[in-house]
Design a protein around this motif. Structure first.
Motif, mmCIF file in Angstrom:
data_model
loop_
_atom_site.group_PDB
_atom_site.id
_atom_site.type_symbol
_atom_site.label_atom_id
_atom_site.label_comp_id
_atom_site.label_asym_id
_atom_site.label_seq_id
_atom_site.Cartn_x
_atom_site.Cartn_y
_atom_site.Cartn_z
ATOM 1 N N THR A 184 0.835 -1.211 0.000
ATOM 2 C CA THR A 184 0.000 0.000 0.000
ATOM 3 C C THR A 184 0.863 1.251 0.000
ATOM 4 N N ALA A 185 1.913 1.240 0.815
ATOM 5 C CA ALA A 185 2.777 2.421 0.915
ATOM 6 C C ALA A 185 3.535 2.678 -0.382
ATOM 7 N N VAL A 186 4.048 1.630 -1.032
ATOM 8 C CA VAL A 186 4.828 1.864 -2.249
ATOM 9 C C VAL A 186 3.934 2.280 -3.419
ATOM 10 N N THR A 187 2.672 1.878 -3.416
ATOM 11 C CA THR A 187 1.780 2.365 -4.478
ATOM 12 C C THR A 187 1.491 3.850 -4.308
ATOM 13 N N MET A 188 1.599 4.346 -3.074
ATOM 14 C CA MET A 188 1.454 5.784 -2.852
ATOM 15 C C MET A 188 2.760 6.506 -3.149
ATOM 16 N N LEU A 189 3.872 5.846 -2.880
ATOM 17 C CA LEU A 189 5.180 6.454 -3.147
ATOM 18 C C LEU A 189 5.402 6.630 -4.645
ATOM 19 N N TYR A 190 5.124 5.597 -5.418
ATOM 20 C CA TYR A 190 5.340 5.637 -6.863
ATOM 21 C C TYR A 190 3.990 5.850 -7.554
ATOM 22 N N ASP A 191 3.719 7.115 -7.899
ATOM 23 C CA ASP A 191 2.433 7.435 -8.536
ATOM 24 C C ASP A 191 2.552 7.567 -10.053
ATOM 25 N N LEU A 192 3.727 7.278 -10.622
ATOM 26 C CA LEU A 192 3.981 7.271 -12.062
ATOM 27 C C LEU A 192 3.845 8.655 -12.705
ATOM 28 N N THR A 193 3.945 9.715 -11.913
ATOM 29 C CA THR A 193 3.850 11.062 -12.487
ATOM 30 C C THR A 193 5.136 11.469 -13.194
ATOM 31 N N LEU A 197 9.372 8.508 -10.269
ATOM 32 C CA LEU A 197 8.288 7.972 -9.452
ATOM 33 C C LEU A 197 7.609 6.778 -10.114
ATOM 34 N N THR A 198 8.363 6.025 -10.917
ATOM 35 C CA THR A 198 7.892 4.743 -11.424
ATOM 36 C C THR A 198 8.588 3.645 -10.630
ATOM 37 N N PRO A 199 7.877 2.583 -10.263
ATOM 38 C CA PRO A 199 8.475 1.569 -9.384
ATOM 39 C C PRO A 199 9.656 0.868 -10.033
ATOM 40 N N PRO A 200 10.715 0.603 -9.291
ATOM 41 C CA PRO A 200 11.847 -0.157 -9.833
ATOM 42 C C PRO A 200 11.388 -1.528 -10.316
ATOM 43 N N LEU A 201 12.040 -2.018 -11.344
ATOM 44 C CA LEU A 201 11.646 -3.294 -11.941
ATOM 45 C C LEU A 201 11.651 -4.417 -10.912
ATOM 46 N N GLU A 202 12.690 -4.476 -10.081
ATOM 47 C CA GLU A 202 12.784 -5.556 -9.102
ATOM 48 C C GLU A 202 11.626 -5.511 -8.112
ATOM 49 N N LEU A 203 11.216 -4.299 -7.708
ATOM 50 C CA LEU A 203 10.084 -4.146 -6.797
ATOM 51 C C LEU A 203 8.796 -4.585 -7.473
ATOM 52 N N LEU A 204 8.607 -4.193 -8.728
ATOM 53 C CA LEU A 204 7.402 -4.563 -9.466
ATOM 54 C C LEU A 204 7.300 -6.082 -9.602
ATOM 55 N N GLN A 205 8.402 -6.717 -9.963
ATOM 56 C CA GLN A 205 8.412 -8.177 -10.085
ATOM 57 C C GLN A 205 8.042 -8.839 -8.759
ATOM 58 N N MET A 206 8.553 -8.283 -7.683
ATOM 59 C CA MET A 206 8.305 -8.833 -6.358
ATOM 60 C C MET A 206 6.819 -8.761 -6.005
ATOM 61 N N ILE A 207 6.215 -7.597 -6.226
ATOM 62 C CA ILE A 207 4.812 -7.399 -5.877
ATOM 63 C C ILE A 207 3.922 -8.298 -6.717
ATOM 64 N N VAL A 208 4.202 -8.406 -7.995
ATOM 65 C CA VAL A 208 3.407 -9.272 -8.864
ATOM 66 C C VAL A 208 3.492 -10.720 -8.389
ATOM 67 N N SER A 209 4.679 -11.175 -8.041
ATOM 68 C CA SER A 209 4.827 -12.567 -7.601
ATOM 69 C C SER A 209 4.104 -12.801 -6.279
ATOM 70 N N TRP A 210 4.159 -11.816 -5.356
ATOM 71 C CA TRP A 210 3.449 -11.953 -4.085
ATOM 72 C C TRP A 210 1.954 -12.156 -4.315
ATOM 73 N N ILE A 211 1.365 -11.315 -5.153
ATOM 74 C CA ILE A 211 -0.085 -11.358 -5.339
ATOM 75 C C ILE A 211 -0.502 -12.571 -6.157
ATOM 76 N N GLN A 212 0.313 -12.971 -7.108
ATOM 77 C CA GLN A 212 -0.002 -14.185 -7.855
ATOM 78 C C GLN A 212 0.058 -15.412 -6.948
ATOM 79 N N ASP A 213 1.013 -15.440 -6.034
ATOM 80 C CA ASP A 213 1.118 -16.567 -5.109
ATOM 81 C C ASP A 213 -0.074 -16.625 -4.159
ATOM 82 N N ASP A 214 -0.559 -15.463 -3.738
ATOM 83 C CA ASP A 214 -1.661 -15.416 -2.779
ATOM 84 C C ASP A 214 -2.473 -14.140 -2.976
ATOM 85 N N PRO A 215 -3.531 -14.186 -3.812
ATOM 86 C CA PRO A 215 -4.340 -12.980 -4.046
ATOM 87 C C PRO A 215 -4.932 -12.389 -2.766
#
Length: 460
Positions: A184-193, A197-215
């Motif tokens: 929640t905090a990093v989606t507020m930090l990186y608002d893509l403006t 303020l675009t999320p680092p690739l490694e962070l994005l990969q991490m978040i996607v894998s977390w949610i895919q593993d357990d929605p």
């Protein structure tokens, strides 16, 4: 505890801090055991914490005490051990609040600096009690400070130390509550403006894998938080759904903008393709939204609590309109409208699924007013006009591909809807028309919170 100050003054900074932590543990344990209500640390104890742990001078004439880097590291290790050895969660939470609860004074800067280092160390050495306390802190603290803590952790594990990402990855299993708050905090930090303020690739990969593993991960705090009317106005959202939705919708245009700026500056984009990651994330967000009716029914909140706020939606459509205007002004004549249409398609899909599953509570008129500045999009027009008779099934290869240049309706006009295998427990208040059926194979299967095929229904 105010009478121990004289015994702490002659000690060196590390010894004084260690001794105060020891007394603070005993003081709070006795307070909890006595049943004192409400259990609250008094102001004199807070002053001792600020003087001997945060090293804020007691008055202007007193020189500030400072720790060396080695002493600070030793203090962090002592604090990790202190929280780990304390078996009662109530005592741990009160100690954490006494140390890091923001007071609105000059010592808050020292609190934030020490907190960032402590949580970072807790992640590195697997101190779950500290992560659980930090999750509660994130839930109760103003969002601006939550974002600051998230920035420290992203810097530590995704920027400053190459290869340290797998350590952060482990918080998914170590403390799901903290992981959800962190997302929640990093989606507020990186608002893509901006590109920064675009999320680092490694962070994005991490978040996607977390949610895919357990929605269910993104709903952890909502499921475990008592719903009350005194939720702080400037605190973080109860789920990261809104922030993740903003990422997915704005990403096609934001990353296209950043790529063009990089080429204009004489550099080339070196990051791997992020499109599939946002496609997978968008699909996961829709999946989670479709789980909400049963959850909201169980809590007695179906149709009564909106997890997605209209103010956030208005801000999103305003940002999207601005990005679309920029794309129109700077796009070469050879560009296709694929990326703008992809962003609008994702917005339409998110709106429809959110409304159908009561994550978003609003009228069609309000929705049309908010989206009035957006250009025409076939799918969005269907959602705004409603009711819609039929939607094609969601497919990862359909509207989520960055190369898609047409509406999902047109792409699969004859694809049959899968029959539902699950019936919602709530009783509809009006006649609904099935709109969307999601094939089980489209989602991650076999996770901790398995998805059942379920039709989306049109709601007014």
């Amino acid at each position: 505890m105010g009478d121990i100050r004289q015994s702490l003054l002659p000690r060196d900074v590390l010894s004084a801090a260690k001794e105060l932590l020891y007394h603070l543990d005993i003081y709070i344990s006795n307070m909890v055991q006595s049943g004192r209500q409400p259990p609250q640390v008094d102001s004199k104890t807070q002053e001792l914490v600020e003087e001997f742990i945060l090293h804020a001078p007691k008055d202007r004439n007193t020189p500030a005490r400072r720790m060396s880097a080695l002493q600070e590291l030793q203090l962090l290790e002592i604090m990790c051990s202190c929280f780990q050895e304390q078996s009662r969660d109530t005592v741990r939470q009160l100690m954490f609040s006494a140390l890091f609860g923001l007071q609105g004074n000059q010592a808050d800067e020292s609190r934030m600096a020490l907190l960032g280092k402590l949580v970072s160390m807790a992640i590195a050495v697997g101190r779950v009690p500290i992560l659980e306390c930090a999750a509660t802190w994130l839930q109760r603290t103003y969002r601006v400070y939550c974002v600051r803590l998230a920035q420290v952790l992203v810097d530590d594990y995704c920027s400053l130390v190459p290869g340290s990402g797998p350590t952060l990855q482990n918080i998914h299993s170590a403390s799901p509550r903290f992981c959800c708050q962190f997302i929640t905090a990093v989606t507020m930090l990186y608002d893509l403006t901006t590109e920064e303020l675009t999320p680092p690739l490694e962070l994005l990969q991490m978040i996607v894998s977390w949610i895919q593993d357990d929605p269910r991960l993104v709903l952890i705090n909502f499921l475990n938080t008592p719903i009350s009317g005194n939720h702080p106005v400037n605190s973080m959202d109860v789920t990261p759904l809104g922030g993740l939705m903003r990422w997915c919708i704005k990403a096609p245009l934001a990353y296209s903008r950043d790529k063009k700026q990089a080429l204009t500056n004489g550099s080339t984009a070196s990051e791997p393709e992020v499109g599939p990651l946002f496609s997978a994330l968008h699909l996961s967000v829709l999946q989670v939204l479709m789980l909400l009716p049963n959850i909201l029914n169980e809590k007695g909140l179906f149709g009564r609590l909106a997890l997605l706020k209209m103010e956030s939606l208005a801000s999103l459509t305003s940002d999207l309109s601005r990005l679309l205007d920029q794309a129109d002004k700077h796009a070469p004549s050879t560009d296709t409208p694929a990326l703008p249409q992809l962003a609008l398609d994702r917005l339409a899909q998110a709106l429809q699924v959110s409304m159908a599953n009561r994550a978003l509570l609003c009228s069609r008129e309000d929705l049309r007013a908010i989206c009035s500045r957006l250009p025409h999009n076939n799918l969005l027009q269907l959602v705004l006009s409603g009711p819609v008779m039929y939607y094609s099934p969601i497919s990862p290869a359909m509207a989520f591909s960055p190369r898609a240049s047409h509406s999902p309706i047109a792409s699969h006009p004859t694809h049959p809807a899968h029959p539902p295998t699950h019936t919602s427990t709530h009783t509809p208040t009006c006649t609904h028309t099935p709109l969307l059926s999601v094939p089980r194979s489209a989602f991650h299967d076999g996770g901790a919170f398995p998805l059942q095929t379920q039709p989306l229904t049109q709601t007014m």
